[in-house]
Design an enzyme around this catalytic site. Structure first.
Site, PDB file in Angstrom:
ATOM      1  N   SER A 229      45.135  49.248  40.496  1.00  0.00           N
ATOM      2  CA  SER A 229      45.042  47.888  39.941  1.00  0.00           C
ATOM      3  C   SER A 229      45.330  47.900  38.445  1.00  0.00           C
ATOM      4  O   SER A 229      44.845  48.758  37.714  1.00  0.00           O
ATOM      5  CB  SER A 229      43.648  47.309  40.183  1.00  0.00           C
ATOM      6  OG  SER A 229      43.386  47.211  41.565  1.00  0.00           O
TER       7      SER A 229
ATOM      8  N   GLU B   1      42.799  47.432  33.386  1.00  0.00           N
ATOM      9  CA  GLU B   1      41.905  48.407  34.004  1.00  0.00           C
ATOM     10  C   GLU B   1      42.438  49.823  33.813  1.00  0.00           C
ATOM     11  O   GLU B   1      41.663  50.773  33.703  1.00  0.00           O
ATOM     12  CB  GLU B   1      41.772  48.086  35.501  1.00  0.00           C
ATOM     13  CG  GLU B   1      40.765  48.899  36.251  1.00  0.00           C
ATOM     14  CD  GLU B   1      40.480  48.348  37.632  1.00  0.00           C
ATOM     15  OE1 GLU B   1      40.282  49.166  38.549  1.00  0.00           O
ATOM     16  OE2 GLU B   1      40.464  47.121  37.795  1.00  0.00           O
TER      17      GLU B   1
ATOM     18  N   ARG C 143      33.525  48.071  36.116  1.00  0.00           N
ATOM     19  CA  ARG C 143      34.723  48.872  35.836  1.00  0.00           C
ATOM     20  C   ARG C 143      34.684  49.568  34.477  1.00  0.00           C
ATOM     21  O   ARG C 143      35.710  49.774  33.852  1.00  0.00           O
ATOM     22  CB  ARG C 143      35.986  48.009  35.952  1.00  0.00           C
ATOM     23  CG  ARG C 143      36.198  47.368  37.308  1.00  0.00           C
ATOM     24  CD  ARG C 143      36.341  48.409  38.424  1.00  0.00           C
ATOM     25  NE  ARG C 143      36.557  47.748  39.702  1.00  0.00           N
ATOM     26  CZ  ARG C 143      35.595  47.446  40.572  1.00  0.00           C
ATOM     27  NH1 ARG C 143      34.332  47.774  40.279  1.00  0.00           N
ATOM     28  NH2 ARG C 143      35.868  46.848  41.705  1.00  0.00           N
TER      29      ARG C 143
END
Length: 293
Positions: free
Chosen positions: A209, A280, A160
């Site tokens: 998310s 995130e 990520r």
């Protein structure tokens, strides 16, 4: 290319929050993109690409930045088997459609990522066991001084994240995919979309998310659910009653409301599990989350 001043970012983010951008532009060619980046450098502005506006939380008072939305040839898709070439502003859905028509598989995971290829490279976006690092051949990264093709290793793609920094924009990508029957691709996509719809608030305004999954037996969502946070509300934002790793706009939400929810979620997860959750979502001119220790 038109440079606009004071465009509200709430119009361009999936959560529907964010104040005005100092400068907003929609470059359609590499030349226009480089022109915009040169303007940002001249005015001393940071640069942000909104893509589809997911994974982004801008300050309510606005951002003193150049905000870009790539269009035209910078959002186009072409297939040259086994490569799929796409502009950084091309949506994952359009790229996946082109790949399926060409009988090229491996990008099916992206059906669960409501964003663009440029954003996918920037954060090495992934879902259901796949991510951009697995399919990316190279990316054309533009700056105020020019553009260069970079490999996944040069981009520093890990879980990520990438090594890309402010002032660098993913203008184009090349994905190396594998032959697969279009009907099989369609079946996989249908299965993944059904799983996503059953588990995530796909019909609500969210930025995707909130936290990365920690190195723990529980995912971030299950951890926050166990902390009793489903449905917890601050102002106009609430933690999704369906999936605790999503924040919904429950009506007139502000970025500050979402930020406050994130602070509370991290605090509870740390108190109960000793885990420091890492966000995130990308912040734009918002304060970093306070330390937990």
């Amino acid at each position: 290319m038109k440079f606009e001043r004071g465009v509200p970012l709430a119009r361009h983010t999936t959560l529907g929050t964010g104040g005005p951008a100092r400068v907003f532009a929609r470059p359609e060619t590499l030349g226009e993109l480089e022109e915009a980046l040169a303007l940002a450098e001249h005015e001393g502005l940071g640069v942000t690409v909104v893509g589809l506006g997911s994974n982004l939380l801008p300050a309510d008072d606005g951002v003193d930045r150049l905000v870009l939305r790539l269009a035209g040839e910078l959002a186009a898709v072409a297939v040259d088997r086994p490569l799929v070439a796409a502009g950084g502003g091309a949506t994952n859905a359009v790229v996946l459609h082109g790949a399926r028509q060409a009988g090229l598989g491996g990008f099916e995971f992206a059906c669960a990522i409501p964003g663009t290829t440029g954003g996918g490279v920037w954060m090495n976006a992934g879902a259901y066991g796949g991510d951009f690092s697995q399919v990316l051949e190279r990316a054309l990264v533009a700056t105020a001084s020019g553009a260069a093709w970079l490999t996944p290793g040069e981009l520093g793609l890990t879980y990520r994240r990438s090594s890309l920094r402010d002032g660098q924009v993913v203008a184009r990508v090349e994905l190396r995919l594998a032959p697969r029957r279009p009907d099989d691709i369609k079946a996989t996509v249908s299965e993944l979309q059904a799983r996503r719809k059953a588990a995530q608030p796909t019909n609500r305004r969210t930025f995707g998310s909130v936290f990365k999954n920690p190195d723990h037996e529980l995912t971030a969502g299950l951890m926050l659910q166990a902390c009793g946070l489903k449905g917890h509300r601050i102002g106009g934002a609430q933690i999704s009653p369906m999936h605790a790793n999503f924040i919904e706009n429950a009506g007139d939400a502000r970025s500050a409301d979402a930020l406050a929810l994130m602070v509370e979620a991290r605090r509870r997860a740390f108190e109960q599990y000793g885990v420091e959750l890492e966000h995130e979502v990308r912040f734009l001119e918002l304060p970093e989350l306070p330390p937990l220790r």
